[in-house]
Design an enzyme around this catalytic site. Structure first.
Site, PDB file in Angstrom:
ATOM      1  N   CYS A 111      59.465 -27.877 -23.285  1.00  0.00           N
ATOM      2  CA  CYS A 111      59.669 -29.136 -23.986  1.00  0.00           C
ATOM      3  C   CYS A 111      61.012 -29.744 -23.583  1.00  0.00           C
ATOM      4  O   CYS A 111      62.039 -29.068 -23.620  1.00  0.00           O
ATOM      5  CB  CYS A 111      59.620 -28.864 -25.483  1.00  0.00           C
ATOM      6  SG  CYS A 111      60.286 -30.167 -26.520  1.00  0.00           S
ATOM      7  N   GLU A 112      61.003 -31.003 -23.199  1.00  0.00           N
ATOM      8  CA  GLU A 112      62.241 -31.641 -22.770  1.00  0.00           C
ATOM      9  C   GLU A 112      63.183 -31.941 -23.939  1.00  0.00           C
ATOM     10  O   GLU A 112      64.349 -32.266 -23.723  1.00  0.00           O
ATOM     11  CB  GLU A 112      61.942 -32.927 -22.004  1.00  0.00           C
ATOM     12  CG  GLU A 112      61.345 -34.047 -22.831  1.00  0.00           C
ATOM     13  CD  GLU A 112      61.091 -35.300 -21.998  1.00  0.00           C
ATOM     14  OE1 GLU A 112      61.129 -36.383 -22.582  1.00  0.00           O
ATOM     15  OE2 GLU A 112      60.851 -35.185 -20.774  1.00  0.00           O
ATOM     16  N   HIS A 113      62.686 -31.815 -25.165  1.00  0.00           N
ATOM     17  CA  HIS A 113      63.527 -32.101 -26.325  1.00  0.00           C
ATOM     18  C   HIS A 113      64.313 -30.875 -26.792  1.00  0.00           C
ATOM     19  O   HIS A 113      65.449 -31.016 -27.256  1.00  0.00           O
ATOM     20  CB  HIS A 113      62.669 -32.625 -27.480  1.00  0.00           C
ATOM     21  CG  HIS A 113      61.918 -33.865 -27.132  1.00  0.00           C
ATOM     22  ND1 HIS A 113      60.588 -34.059 -27.453  1.00  0.00           N
ATOM     23  CD2 HIS A 113      62.304 -34.979 -26.460  1.00  0.00           C
ATOM     24  CE1 HIS A 113      60.192 -35.244 -27.014  1.00  0.00           C
ATOM     25  NE2 HIS A 113      61.205 -35.819 -26.398  1.00  0.00           N
ATOM     26  N   HIS A 114      63.705 -29.693 -26.682  1.00  0.00           N
ATOM     27  CA  HIS A 114      64.359 -28.480 -27.179  1.00  0.00           C
ATOM     28  C   HIS A 114      64.450 -27.375 -26.131  1.00  0.00           C
ATOM     29  O   HIS A 114      65.038 -26.329 -26.394  1.00  0.00           O
ATOM     30  CB  HIS A 114      63.614 -27.941 -28.403  1.00  0.00           C
ATOM     31  CG  HIS A 114      63.484 -28.931 -29.521  1.00  0.00           C
ATOM     32  ND1 HIS A 114      62.338 -29.675 -29.739  1.00  0.00           N
ATOM     33  CD2 HIS A 114      64.376 -29.338 -30.463  1.00  0.00           C
ATOM     34  CE1 HIS A 114      62.521 -30.480 -30.775  1.00  0.00           C
ATOM     35  NE2 HIS A 114      63.743 -30.306 -31.228  1.00  0.00           N
ATOM     36  N   GLN A 160      53.979 -33.238 -23.300  1.00  0.00           N
ATOM     37  CA  GLN A 160      52.589 -32.995 -22.904  1.00  0.00           C
ATOM     38  C   GLN A 160      51.911 -34.283 -22.473  1.00  0.00           C
ATOM     39  O   GLN A 160      51.099 -34.287 -21.537  1.00  0.00           O
ATOM     40  CB  GLN A 160      51.828 -32.341 -24.057  1.00  0.00           C
ATOM     41  CG  GLN A 160      50.398 -31.953 -23.687  1.00  0.00           C
ATOM     42  CD  GLN A 160      49.734 -31.130 -24.763  1.00  0.00           C
ATOM     43  OE1 GLN A 160      50.384 -30.379 -25.488  1.00  0.00           O
ATOM     44  NE2 GLN A 160      48.420 -31.266 -24.909  1.00  0.00           N
ATOM     45  N   HIS A 211      53.008 -25.640 -28.760  1.00  0.00           N
ATOM     46  CA  HIS A 211      54.410 -25.972 -28.528  1.00  0.00           C
ATOM     47  C   HIS A 211      55.292 -25.066 -29.371  1.00  0.00           C
ATOM     48  O   HIS A 211      55.209 -25.079 -30.608  1.00  0.00           O
ATOM     49  CB  HIS A 211      54.675 -27.438 -28.888  1.00  0.00           C
ATOM     50  CG  HIS A 211      53.983 -28.406 -27.984  1.00  0.00           C
ATOM     51  ND1 HIS A 211      54.673 -29.309 -27.201  1.00  0.00           N
ATOM     52  CD2 HIS A 211      52.667 -28.610 -27.720  1.00  0.00           C
ATOM     53  CE1 HIS A 211      53.814 -30.032 -26.502  1.00  0.00           C
ATOM     54  NE2 HIS A 211      52.582 -29.629 -26.798  1.00  0.00           N
ATOM     55  N   CYS A 257      58.311 -25.394 -29.955  1.00  0.00           N
ATOM     56  CA  CYS A 257      59.244 -26.154 -30.786  1.00  0.00           C
ATOM     57  C   CYS A 257      58.655 -26.389 -32.176  1.00  0.00           C
ATOM     58  O   CYS A 257      59.400 -26.657 -33.129  1.00  0.00           O
ATOM     59  CB  CYS A 257      59.632 -27.478 -30.127  1.00  0.00           C
ATOM     60  SG  CYS A 257      58.247 -28.564 -29.745  1.00  0.00           S
TER      61      CYS A 257
END
Length: 207
Positions: free
Chosen positions: A97-100, A138, A166, A168
């Site tokens: 995940c590019e956020h976490h 995704q 995910h 996250c």
């Protein structure tokens, strides 16, 4: 999703990193994170961790160094007139995940309708792997796979479905283990004809 398919920046295909940090800089960054987490990078069990993490990240994010066009460049025209759906389903993938920067674990189902040429089946799995080994959402990954096949092969249509969990969501935040996310993208005949979408879904789920 249609907007993503049409408008996603093409720069992501190559994404050259002109100022990539050195191995030492990467290892020093891991040491900072270890200290920030509350541990001691100098204790015995963590002495080699920065080197191991940097090496693992090089492998986990190797998709930035690969171009899907290189994988999809070779096609085959001797198909004896075959022009029906080609589906490769249950392709396992691991992404982050590019956020976490925590794992996304799932399976991809990819189909296309040939227009005189076909791909080697392993090439489809390889394209999934290339995009998986990047920081992702995704939704974006689904569109990137479809775009890459559509641009290189020029088939009559492409269908992509990703089914993933995910971490996250499972490991932090709401901490809901076992939930999965489905995303789909359709191009060409798959997008224009709902019956083709239904056929794709039916073939994906048939056992």
């Amino acid at each position: 999703m249609d907007a993503i398919v049409k408008n996603f920046p093409q720069a992501i295909e190559s994404n050259p990193i002109l100022d990539r940090p050195s191995q030492k800089e990467a290892e020093d960054a891991v040491r900072v994170l270890l200290r920030w987490a509350g541990d001691d990078p100098q204790r015995e069990g963590l002495l080699d961790t920065p080197t191991r993490v940097a090496k693992a990240y090089r492998e986990l994010f190797s998709g930035y160094d690969l171009n899907p066009e290189d994988v999809l460049g070779r096609t085959f025209e001797e198909v004896s007139g075959y022009d029906d759906m080609v589906l490769v389903r249950d392709i396992p993938f691991f992404s982050h995940c590019e956020h976490h920067m925590v794992p996304i674990i799932g399976k991809a189902h990819v189909a296309y309708l040939p227009s005189g040429r076909v791909l080697g089946l392993s090439k489809i799995a390889r394209v999934v792997e290339i995009f998986g080994r990047r920081l992702q959402t995704q939704e974006a990954m689904t569109a990137q796979i479809a775009n890459a096949i559509d641009d290189s092969l020029r088939p009559r249509g492409v269908a992509v479905m990703l089914d993933a969990e995910h971490m996250c969501m499972a490991m932090r935040g709401v901490q809901k283990q076992g939930s999965s996310t489905l995303t789909t993208t359709f191009t060409g005949a798959f997008k224009a004809d709902p019956a083709e979408q239904v056929r794709f879904m039916t073939m994906v789920r048939s056992r």
